[in-house]
Design an enzyme around this catalytic site. Sequence first.
Site, mmCIF file in Angstrom:
data_model
loop_
_atom_site.group_PDB
_atom_site.id
_atom_site.type_symbol
_atom_site.label_atom_id
_atom_site.label_comp_id
_atom_site.label_asym_id
_atom_site.label_seq_id
_atom_site.Cartn_x
_atom_site.Cartn_y
_atom_site.Cartn_z
ATOM 1 N N GLU A 93 -9.182 -6.713 4.486
ATOM 2 C CA GLU A 93 -8.859 -5.548 3.545
ATOM 3 C C GLU A 93 -8.538 -6.080 2.110
ATOM 4 O OE1 GLU A 93 -6.271 -2.367 4.895
ATOM 5 O OE2 GLU A 93 -6.969 -2.494 6.676
ATOM 6 N N ASP A 143 2.205 2.958 1.714
ATOM 7 C CA ASP A 143 2.836 1.472 1.664
ATOM 8 C C ASP A 143 4.344 1.324 1.719
ATOM 9 O OD1 ASP A 143 0.330 0.295 2.226
ATOM 10 O OD2 ASP A 143 -0.237 0.726 0.177
ATOM 11 N N TYR A 146 -9.011 3.901 11.728
ATOM 12 C CA TYR A 146 -7.623 3.189 11.559
ATOM 13 C C TYR A 146 -6.633 4.024 12.209
ATOM 14 C CZ TYR A 146 -4.141 0.554 8.539
ATOM 15 O OH TYR A 146 -3.252 -0.229 8.129
#
Length: 257
Positions: A48, A59, A171
Amino acid sequence: MRIADKFAELEKRKEKALIAYVCAGDPCAETTKEIVHALVKGGADIVELGLPFSDPVADGPTIQAASTRALKAGMNPDLYFEMASSIKESVPLVCMTYYNLIYKRGIEKFARDCAASGITGMIVPDLPAEESGELQEACRKNGVDLIFLVTPVTTGSRMEHILDMTSGFVYIVSRLGVTGERVDVAGSTSNILDRIHTNVPKAVGFGISNKEQAAEVIRAGADAVIVGSAFVNIIASGDKVNSRIEELASQLKESCR
């Protein structure tokens, strides 16, 4: 290389996948290429390649700091695609970024630039599946997998919809919150893996940072583990980065065999 081809190759070898995240341009574009090489040499099956954004809402502090460093060093979409084109590793590259950058560049152009630079997958954490039609069509036209996320609180009906739309892999966010290293694997990981019924590979991320955690996730039924912050912390330290990156990738990959 397409993501499906990599998973088919691993299935023949009876291995699971190690997916490694790094932020492009942290600490600089040229060093990122060296880091990707170290990841692949250590055993990463898919990389990634994060395109940094000023407000990376999914994040935690580690990758937020990496994004800030990369932006200060001059990383931008033009340089990102130029750098991706120069990476000659035999693994799929996946762009992980935020929708603002895609929309600003132009949806069709962004997907086309991914394909032209050797990127075969895209993850956009802040784009709901229900609003992704235009990007999905652009990705389909250009042969780029659009990878969606599911979480422990994704409802059954919505999960079915997401699984119908995702390609490459799904994911799986193993815990609520943002990315970052954790001391243990979330108890919700096994539950969410049990809830997912799909032929698309199941990749688990958020909080995995060592070989014991990776092995636990694989035992729970994952087809891949996603590790990011542990690698980014090594990069931030500036200490023997490439050798330590390779060593950690090797340890994690061993848990996937």
